[in-house]
Design an enzyme around this catalytic site. Structure first.
Site, PDB file in Angstrom:
ATOM      1  N   GLY A 248     -22.919 -40.850 -12.470  1.00 44.30           N
ATOM      2  CA  GLY A 248     -22.831 -41.739 -11.350  1.00 44.30           C
ATOM      3  C   GLY A 248     -22.892 -42.745 -11.417  1.00 44.30           C
ATOM      4  O   GLY A 248     -22.551 -43.184  -9.940  1.00 44.30           O
ATOM      5  N   GLY A 250     -21.939 -45.734 -11.894  1.00 43.77           N
ATOM      6  CA  GLY A 250     -21.388 -47.297 -12.457  1.00 43.77           C
ATOM      7  C   GLY A 250     -21.373 -47.344 -13.696  1.00 43.77           C
ATOM      8  O   GLY A 250     -20.347 -48.435 -14.087  1.00 43.77           O
ATOM      9  N   LYS A 251     -21.506 -46.909 -14.969  1.00 43.15           N
ATOM     10  CA  LYS A 251     -21.167 -47.353 -15.890  1.00 43.15           C
ATOM     11  C   LYS A 251     -20.554 -47.113 -16.344  1.00 43.15           C
ATOM     12  O   LYS A 251     -19.490 -48.398 -16.780  1.00 43.15           O
ATOM     13  CB  LYS A 251     -22.518 -46.077 -17.511  1.00 43.15           C
ATOM     14  CG  LYS A 251     -23.991 -46.214 -16.994  1.00 43.15           C
ATOM     15  CD  LYS A 251     -24.722 -45.609 -17.320  1.00 43.15           C
ATOM     16  CE  LYS A 251     -24.477 -44.366 -17.580  1.00 43.15           C
ATOM     17  NZ  LYS A 251     -24.653 -43.383 -16.065  1.00 43.15           N
ATOM     18  N   THR A 252     -19.870 -46.082 -16.982  1.00 41.41           N
ATOM     19  CA  THR A 252     -17.817 -46.175 -16.561  1.00 41.41           C
ATOM     20  C   THR A 252     -17.242 -47.487 -16.367  1.00 41.41           C
ATOM     21  O   THR A 252     -16.241 -48.000 -16.631  1.00 41.41           O
ATOM     22  CB  THR A 252     -17.536 -44.766 -16.996  1.00 41.41           C
ATOM     23  OG1 THR A 252     -18.562 -44.042 -17.485  1.00 41.41           O
ATOM     24  CG2 THR A 252     -15.890 -45.188 -17.984  1.00 41.41           C
ATOM     25  N   GLU A 470     -36.981 -21.060   7.545  1.00 44.37           N
ATOM     26  CA  GLU A 470     -36.438 -22.158   7.663  1.00 44.37           C
ATOM     27  C   GLU A 470     -37.389 -22.994   8.911  1.00 44.37           C
ATOM     28  O   GLU A 470     -37.692 -23.660   8.631  1.00 44.37           O
ATOM     29  CB  GLU A 470     -35.282 -22.278   7.908  1.00 44.37           C
ATOM     30  CG  GLU A 470     -34.945 -21.287   6.823  1.00 44.37           C
ATOM     31  CD  GLU A 470     -34.363 -22.203   5.119  1.00 44.37           C
ATOM     32  OE1 GLU A 470     -34.976 -23.671   5.475  1.00 44.37           O
ATOM     33  OE2 GLU A 470     -34.252 -22.014   4.424  1.00 44.37           O
ATOM     34  N   ASP A 544     -37.837 -21.902  -3.536  1.00 45.03           N
ATOM     35  CA  ASP A 544     -38.836 -22.836  -3.526  1.00 45.03           C
ATOM     36  C   ASP A 544     -39.967 -22.764  -4.523  1.00 45.03           C
ATOM     37  O   ASP A 544     -40.263 -24.023  -5.089  1.00 45.03           O
ATOM     38  CB  ASP A 544     -39.050 -22.864  -2.035  1.00 45.03           C
ATOM     39  CG  ASP A 544     -38.643 -22.791  -1.283  1.00 45.03           C
ATOM     40  OD1 ASP A 544     -37.420 -23.449  -0.714  1.00 45.03           O
ATOM     41  OD2 ASP A 544     -38.841 -21.918  -0.135  1.00 45.03           O
TER      42      ASP A 544
HETATM   43  P1  ATP Z   1     -21.702 -40.995 -16.418  1.00 44.07           P
HETATM   44  O1  ATP Z   1     -23.051 -40.934 -17.189  1.00 44.07           O
HETATM   45  O2  ATP Z   1     -20.954 -39.114 -15.281  1.00 44.07           O
HETATM   46  O3  ATP Z   1     -20.315 -41.046 -17.433  1.00 44.07           O
HETATM   47  P2  ATP Z   1     -21.230 -42.687 -15.116  1.00 44.07           P
HETATM   48  O4  ATP Z   1     -21.837 -43.770 -14.713  1.00 44.07           O
HETATM   49  O5  ATP Z   1     -20.602 -43.752 -16.583  1.00 44.07           O
HETATM   50  O6  ATP Z   1     -21.344 -41.490 -14.752  1.00 44.07           O
HETATM   51  P3  ATP Z   1     -18.811 -43.792 -13.514  1.00 44.07           P
HETATM   52  O7  ATP Z   1     -17.575 -42.438 -14.178  1.00 44.07           O
HETATM   53  O8  ATP Z   1     -18.359 -45.030 -13.648  1.00 44.07           O
HETATM   54  O9  ATP Z   1     -20.050 -43.203 -13.757  1.00 44.07           O
HETATM   55  O10 ATP Z   1     -18.527 -43.954 -12.457  1.00 44.07           O
HETATM   56  C1  ATP Z   1     -17.746 -41.936 -11.483  1.00 44.07           C
HETATM   57  C2  ATP Z   1     -17.691 -43.045 -10.587  1.00 44.07           C
HETATM   58  O11 ATP Z   1     -18.565 -43.054  -9.498  1.00 44.07           O
HETATM   59  C3  ATP Z   1     -16.684 -43.590 -10.637  1.00 44.07           C
HETATM   60  O12 ATP Z   1     -15.101 -43.632 -10.962  1.00 44.07           O
HETATM   61  C4  ATP Z   1     -16.958 -44.738  -9.197  1.00 44.07           C
HETATM   62  O13 ATP Z   1     -15.557 -43.600  -8.542  1.00 44.07           O
HETATM   63  C5  ATP Z   1     -17.855 -44.168  -8.809  1.00 44.07           C
HETATM   64  N1  ATP Z   1     -18.485 -45.454  -8.646  1.00 44.07           N
HETATM   65  C6  ATP Z   1     -19.974 -45.363  -8.805  1.00 44.07           C
HETATM   66  N2  ATP Z   1     -20.783 -46.412  -9.249  1.00 44.07           N
HETATM   67  C7  ATP Z   1     -19.643 -47.295  -7.980  1.00 44.07           C
HETATM   68  C8  ATP Z   1     -19.742 -48.458  -8.317  1.00 44.07           C
HETATM   69  N3  ATP Z   1     -21.389 -49.196  -7.531  1.00 44.07           N
HETATM   70  N4  ATP Z   1     -19.207 -48.855  -6.675  1.00 44.07           N
HETATM   71  C9  ATP Z   1     -18.050 -48.479  -6.691  1.00 44.07           C
HETATM   72  N5  ATP Z   1     -17.738 -47.419  -6.993  1.00 44.07           N
HETATM   73  C10 ATP Z   1     -18.637 -46.551  -8.209  1.00 44.07           C
END
Ligand code: ATP
Length: 668
Positions: A248, A250-252, A470, A544
């Protein structure tokens, strides 16, 4: 994982054009269908003999001595041949017409089912008992083959197999992408090709933060746009760039932005699309992908989740039979990446979140020679990501991006995208015109700890236990200065947990042994409080205990935080030992590690108990406040416990931040 915009991946005009290709199997279907229809029509509308009953035969034909002979076919049917003079006799014809509606003129004239040969012979003997020897009918037994059934019996299984194959191949071929549309294109690459007409709509504007990564990636786009600037100085552009980072981050998205910005064709494929159950398919797809790419050069190939094919060779070979196929796919990938010259204009971009799993041969310079590491976003990056995802939302004036960014340490870009969407959904559910700050806060809570389950049935005693549990976490984490600052405590059940304490982890790169030990102590605070208050502990500390055990082993085995074990780490960054049977240490060391872990956790527990005993009064006050208000905040704790020691810490960008939730009480 994709939030926000969607790409028109499946509408690529470059995919195979099935309409224009000759669908040979249609011809087979037509022939088979025609064959069945022909046989049905032929047998039903042009039968060779008229079907009659035994009674009709006996009364109207046999009794008139009109039978020339009878042929028993396949011990099932009797074909009756009429004597010529009767066949031509108008009176006999008239009789037959009145009885069965038709007089047949060529033999076999009539036909009836015999049941069994024995019963037929018995009935015939009975019927002919008054006949003279000369008048008795000749009965012959013949075997007749039904060519239709014969042909069908071998054709049908073949056709069924073809249909089944086709079905499976289509399904495996990712539903109609280039590689899977027919048996013959099975070894073809399933990569989606994006060109000018169907270009990705993402640009670098959509990628917030990740400035360093963007600079690296932009260079590649620039090279493809204007290679001469680089090559005239003798520079070689990298053949492959691998983007590594947690899920997540942002690689893709970065790759999609490259696709959107680059003025060149962009092939996109997932590593898993190379993997099929048939040997050789993966390698053939790799070959085909690179062949297509070279035809379109200059271009970019993007392989998402490359670990599906690029895993270290030999890993898990012991358990999985799929290894050979994956290895040959990987070998082909290595060969192809070696095969094209550096400046041939094909650049391979790959993404993974398990770089440690990848084969070293893949990562060596000359193949993936550039590695871009993405991390969880820091405060500024989170702010930028919030801004990107808030663009399409209708917001009110209460929104403070800085506040939201500060409340979400350890969140990935995908988490933030999710929060923005969730906040909008919450606002819509509340029938609001605009999305407000509270909607965002609720969205964060929901994502961190799960959905509120106020309707969950909890007995008053259980509620009391949860409140003290808690409160125990709250007191210890308040009083120990190295534990992450507490934001709020709740005893409202959410998701799987019955109560939770929210922490705001500091964005730090390093943690010391003392800090981690204090964290153990705070995590055990809930259980310690239960023991002090009720003299016994509940099953609610499962989460925990799991956390404490893992952390204690990590401290001793990986970080070298134990004097007895010494400066040794059994951490394996290659991940090769994950599935190994043998431990990397001796039995004696193993026993020592276990003893030291036990000692560490026992000490942390004792320390938690000491602190809570000392502050029992405050513990009770906090638990009572929790029972009364269900959710209490930092400010409430400050009133009861006073100012927190070392509250004025500043945050730095961190890789190793934890999500906000901690110390949950599991409902088990
Ligand atoms: P995975 O390894 O699980 O495939 P990933 O690194 O490829 O994850 P992405 O698919 O690129 O993750 O990101 C998922 C979503 O998160 C994107 O579609 C976007 O909406 C949001 N996101 C992640 N990083 C960013 C960023 N730097 N700026 C804006 N949006 C982001």
């Amino acid at each position: 994982m994709q939030n926000g915009k969607r790409e028109n991946k499946n509408t690529s005009p470059q995919k195979s054009k099935p309409g224009k290709r000759f669908r040979w199997w249609w011809l087979i279907y037509i022939i088979l269908f025609g064959f069945i229809i022909f046989n049905f029509v032929f047998n039903n509308f042009f039968p060779s003999a008229k079907e009659i009953t035994w009674q009709q035969f006996e009364k109207n034909i046999l009794s008139r001595h009109a039978v020339e002979r009878i042929a028993i076919v396949n011990n099932e049917k009797a074909n009756v041949y009429i004597k010529q003079e009767f066949a031509n006799d108008p009176a006999f014809k008239e009789v037959m017409k009145s009885v069965i509606g038709k007089a047949v003129s060529s033999g076999p004239h009539y036909q009836f089912r015999i049941g069994s040969v024995e019963s037929f012979e018995r009935k015939l003997d009975e019927a002919q008992k008054n006949f003279s020897e000369d008048e008795k009918i000749n009965v012959s037994y013949i075997k007749q083959r039904n060519w239709f059934i014969d042909i069908l019996s071998w054709l049908l299984p073949v056709f069924l197999m073809i249909i089944l194959w086709q079905y499976f191949f289509r399904r495996m071929g990712t539903g109609g992408t280039a590689g899977g549309s027919s048996i013959f294109s099975f070894g073809k690459s399933t990569a989606t090709l994006m060109e000018k007409e169907n270009k990705s709509t993402f640009t670098f504007e959509d990628v917030a933060g990740l400035e360093e990564a963007k600079v690296e990636i932009k260079e590649i786009v620039d090279f493809l746009k204007d290679p001469v600037t680089y090559t005239k100085l003798g520079a070689k552009i990298p053949k492959g760039v691998i983007i590594v980072g947690p899920p997540g981050t942002g690689k893709t998205l970065l790759a999609k932005a490259v696709a959107g910005e680059a003025q060149v064709p962009f092939f996109s494929i997932s590593g898993s699309e190379f993997v099929e159950m048939f040997v050789g398919v993966g390698a053939s797809r790799v070959r085909d992908l690179f062949r297509r790419a070279k035809e379109k050069a200059p271009c970019i190939i993007f392989i998402d989740e490359i670990d599906a094919v690029g895993r270290s060779r030999g890993r898990n070979a012991f358990y999985t039979g799929a290894n050979d196929e994956r290895e040959s796919t990987l070998n082909q990938l290595l060969t192809e990446m070696d095969g094209f010259g550096t400046n041939s204009g094909v650049i391979v971009l790959a993404a993974t979140n398990r770089a440690d799993m990848l084969d070293p041969a893949l990562l060596r310079p000359g193949r993936f020679d550039r590695h871009i590491y993405l991390e969880l976003p820091n405060l500024h990056e989170r702010k930028a990501i919030f801004k990107v995802h808030m663009r399409p939302l209708v917001l009110d004036e209460t929104i403070e991006v800085d506040f939201l960014a500060s409340q979400t340490p350890g969140f990935s870009g995908a988490d933030i995208a999710n929060i923005c969407n969730e906040a909008a959904l919450i606002a819509a559910r509340r029938k609001k015109e605009k999305v407000g700050k509270q909607d965002f806060i609720d969205a964060i809570d929901r994502i961190v700890a799960g959905l509120e389950k106020k309707s969950k049935i909890i007995s008053p005693q259980e509620k009391k236990t949860i409140a003290f549990h808690e409160a125990g976490h709250a007191v210890i984490s308040w009083l120990l200065k190295h534990v992450d600052p507490l934001a709020k405590v709740s005893i409202i059940p959410r998701g799987k947990s019955l109560g939770a304490a929210w922490y705001l982890p500091e964005e730090r790169q390093l943690r010391t042994a003392a800090e981690l030990t204090e964290r153990l102590c705070a995590t055990l605070g809930g259980r310690a409080a239960e023991e002090i208050m009720f003299g016994e502990v509940s099953s609610g500390s499962l989460d925990d205990l799991e956390k404490v055990t893992k952390e204690a082993y990590t401290m001793i085995m990986y970080y070298g935080f134990n004097k007895k074990i010494g400066n040794i780490s059994f951490y394996d960054s290659t991940g090769m030992r994950e599935s190994a049977f043998q431990k990397p240490y001796s039995e004696e060391t193993g026993r020592m590690i276990d003893d030291e872990v036990r000692k560490l956790t026992d000490e942390a527990y004792q320390r938690a108990k000491n602190i809570l005993t000392e502050h029992k009064e405050q513990l009770i006050k906090i638990a009572e406040l929790l029972l009364q208000k269900e959710v209490i905040f930092k400010e409430d704790l400050e009133i009861i416990l006073g100012k927190r020691p070392g509250d004025e810490k500043t945050g730095q960008p961190a890789e190793e931040t934890q999500k906000m939730v901690a110390a949950t009480t599991i409902n088990k």
